[in-house]
Design a protein around this motif. Structure first.
Motif, PDB file in Angstrom:
ATOM      1  N   THR A  31       0.819  -1.212   0.000  1.00  0.00           N
ATOM      2  CA  THR A  31       0.000   0.000   0.000  1.00  0.00           C
ATOM      3  C   THR A  31       0.853   1.262   0.000  1.00  0.00           C
ATOM      4  O   THR A  31       0.588   2.203  -0.756  1.00  0.00           O
ATOM      5  N   TRP A  32       1.879   1.309   0.840  1.00  0.00           N
ATOM      6  CA  TRP A  32       2.735   2.502   0.917  1.00  0.00           C
ATOM      7  C   TRP A  32       3.389   2.793  -0.423  1.00  0.00           C
ATOM      8  O   TRP A  32       3.448   3.935  -0.862  1.00  0.00           O
ATOM      9  N   PHE A  33       3.886   1.761  -1.094  1.00  0.00           N
ATOM     10  CA  PHE A  33       4.563   1.949  -2.378  1.00  0.00           C
ATOM     11  C   PHE A  33       3.575   2.343  -3.466  1.00  0.00           C
ATOM     12  O   PHE A  33       3.871   3.195  -4.303  1.00  0.00           O
ATOM     13  N   ARG A  34       2.407   1.749  -3.475  1.00  0.00           N
ATOM     14  CA  ARG A  34       1.419   2.048  -4.517  1.00  0.00           C
ATOM     15  C   ARG A  34       0.926   3.486  -4.437  1.00  0.00           C
ATOM     16  O   ARG A  34       0.467   4.047  -5.422  1.00  0.00           O
ATOM     17  N   GLN A  35       1.037   4.111  -3.252  1.00  0.00           N
ATOM     18  CA  GLN A  35       0.635   5.518  -3.135  1.00  0.00           C
ATOM     19  C   GLN A  35       1.547   6.444  -3.939  1.00  0.00           C
ATOM     20  O   GLN A  35       1.166   7.573  -4.243  1.00  0.00           O
ATOM     21  N   TRP A  36       2.747   5.971  -4.290  1.00  0.00           N
ATOM     22  CA  TRP A  36       3.654   6.771  -5.119  1.00  0.00           C
ATOM     23  C   TRP A  36       3.259   6.701  -6.595  1.00  0.00           C
ATOM     24  O   TRP A  36       3.750   7.481  -7.400  1.00  0.00           O
ATOM     25  N   GLU A  37       2.454   5.751  -6.961  1.00  0.00           N
ATOM     26  CA  GLU A  37       2.053   5.578  -8.352  1.00  0.00           C
ATOM     27  C   GLU A  37       0.843   6.452  -8.660  1.00  0.00           C
ATOM     28  O   GLU A  37       0.040   6.730  -7.776  1.00  0.00           O
ATOM     29  N   PRO A  38       0.689   6.874  -9.921  1.00  0.00           N
ATOM     30  CA  PRO A  38       1.635   6.619 -11.005  1.00  0.00           C
ATOM     31  C   PRO A  38       2.876   7.494 -10.864  1.00  0.00           C
ATOM     32  O   PRO A  38       2.803   8.642 -10.431  1.00  0.00           O
ATOM     33  N   TYR A  39       4.010   6.931 -11.214  1.00  0.00           N
ATOM     34  CA  TYR A  39       5.235   7.703 -11.281  1.00  0.00           C
ATOM     35  C   TYR A  39       5.197   8.560 -12.537  1.00  0.00           C
ATOM     36  O   TYR A  39       4.482   8.250 -13.501  1.00  0.00           O
ATOM     37  N   ASP A  40       5.982   9.617 -12.559  1.00  0.00           N
ATOM     38  CA  ASP A  40       6.029  10.459 -13.757  1.00  0.00           C
ATOM     39  C   ASP A  40       6.664   9.730 -14.927  1.00  0.00           C
ATOM     40  O   ASP A  40       6.221   9.875 -16.059  1.00  0.00           O
ATOM     41  N   ASN A  41       7.715   8.977 -14.669  1.00  0.00           N
ATOM     42  CA  ASN A  41       8.434   8.334 -15.765  1.00  0.00           C
ATOM     43  C   ASN A  41       9.021   6.984 -15.397  1.00  0.00           C
ATOM     44  O   ASN A  41      10.023   6.573 -15.943  1.00  0.00           O
ATOM     45  N   ILE A  42       8.408   6.285 -14.462  1.00  0.00           N
ATOM     46  CA  ILE A  42       8.838   4.939 -14.105  1.00  0.00           C
ATOM     47  C   ILE A  42       7.636   4.013 -14.265  1.00  0.00           C
ATOM     48  O   ILE A  42       6.537   4.327 -13.792  1.00  0.00           O
ATOM     49  N   ALA A  43       7.850   2.893 -14.926  1.00  0.00           N
ATOM     50  CA  ALA A  43       6.792   1.898 -15.047  1.00  0.00           C
ATOM     51  C   ALA A  43       6.552   1.254 -13.688  1.00  0.00           C
ATOM     52  O   ALA A  43       7.511   0.902 -12.997  1.00  0.00           O
ATOM     53  N   PRO A  44       5.304   1.090 -13.276  1.00  0.00           N
ATOM     54  CA  PRO A  44       5.057   0.456 -11.982  1.00  0.00           C
ATOM     55  C   PRO A  44       5.382  -1.034 -12.040  1.00  0.00           C
ATOM     56  O   PRO A  44       5.044  -1.709 -13.009  1.00  0.00           O
ATOM     57  N   PRO A  45       6.044  -1.554 -11.024  1.00  0.00           N
ATOM     58  CA  PRO A  45       6.370  -2.986 -11.011  1.00  0.00           C
ATOM     59  C   PRO A  45       5.163  -3.827 -10.613  1.00  0.00           C
ATOM     60  O   PRO A  45       4.181  -3.315 -10.067  1.00  0.00           O
ATOM     61  N   GLY A  46       5.283  -5.121 -10.854  1.00  0.00           N
ATOM     62  CA  GLY A  46       4.231  -6.040 -10.433  1.00  0.00           C
ATOM     63  C   GLY A  46       4.180  -6.206  -8.930  1.00  0.00           C
ATOM     64  O   GLY A  46       3.110  -6.359  -8.342  1.00  0.00           O
TER      65      GLY A  46
END
Length: 196
Positions: A31-46
């Motif tokens: 949950t903590w990491f997904r709050q950073w998404e969407p990134y401006d220029n990084i593909a989100p990992p699985g």
């Protein structure tokens, strides 16, 4: 879930984390990491794996492996480590990238990419692709001390500044204890140069 645990020396990352005052989680809640998404220029990992966290008065430093594969039993083509730091004095939003890397191959499906800007720093503008709402926002997010620091390293990778935090990918680093250590040092210096 044997793939990432078995193959990549999770016990060495855990040992490094505990020896340096970090909490370690091989399969952190996302949950903590997904709050950073969407990134401006990084593909989100699985998935996010092997997270180490250190609390500080200004907020946590978090290092984590982004897992770019269909599932945890499939080996990704490439592996790396991301870093995050939070600080209340970070108030701008901008991103920078040097080089083309597998994590920055992003498809913009739901919204357009952030605008590309120049900031009037000749060395920076020649070598760095900068993304922000305006040149002034980018220049404030990446102040001269931070630009000089990244140039002195010949930095290759991606940094995103957000109100309250930053996310960092440095090319060439892998999820091993030595690279976690290096990325921690880089992230500290980037944060200190950004906040003054």
């Amino acid at each position: 879930m044997s793939g990432p645990q078995r193959t990549f020396g999770a016990e060495r990352i855990a040992g490094w984390a505990y020896a340096n005052g970090f909490a370690w989680s091989p399969f952190p809640g996302e949950t903590w990491f997904r709050q950073w998404e969407p990134y401006d220029n990084i593909a989100p990992p699985g998935h996010y794996l092997h997270a180490v966290t250190r609390q500080t008065p200004h907020g946590p430093y978090v290092l984590v492996e982004p897992w770019y594969a269909v599932d945890l039993d499939t080996e990704p083509l490439e592996r790396t480590v991301f870093a995050y730091a939070t600080h209340p004095r970070l108030v701008r939003r901008a991103a920078m990238r040097v080089g083309e890397h597998f994590v920055t191959r992003v498809a913009y499906l739901e919204s357009p990419p952030p605008p590309t800007v120049t900031i009037g720093d000749k060395l920076w503008d020649q070598h760095v692709t900068t993304f922000a709402a305006s040149p002034a926002e980018a220049a404030a997010a990446f102040p001269p001390p931070l630009r000089a620091l990244l140039a002195s390293w010949g930095f290759s990778g991606h940094v995103e500044m957000r109100p309250g935090g930053l996310a960092l990918f440095m090319a060439g680093l892998r999820p091993v204890a030595e690279h976690y250590q290096r990325l921690l040092g880089v992230t500290r210096e980037v944060l200190h140069a950004a906040v003054g």
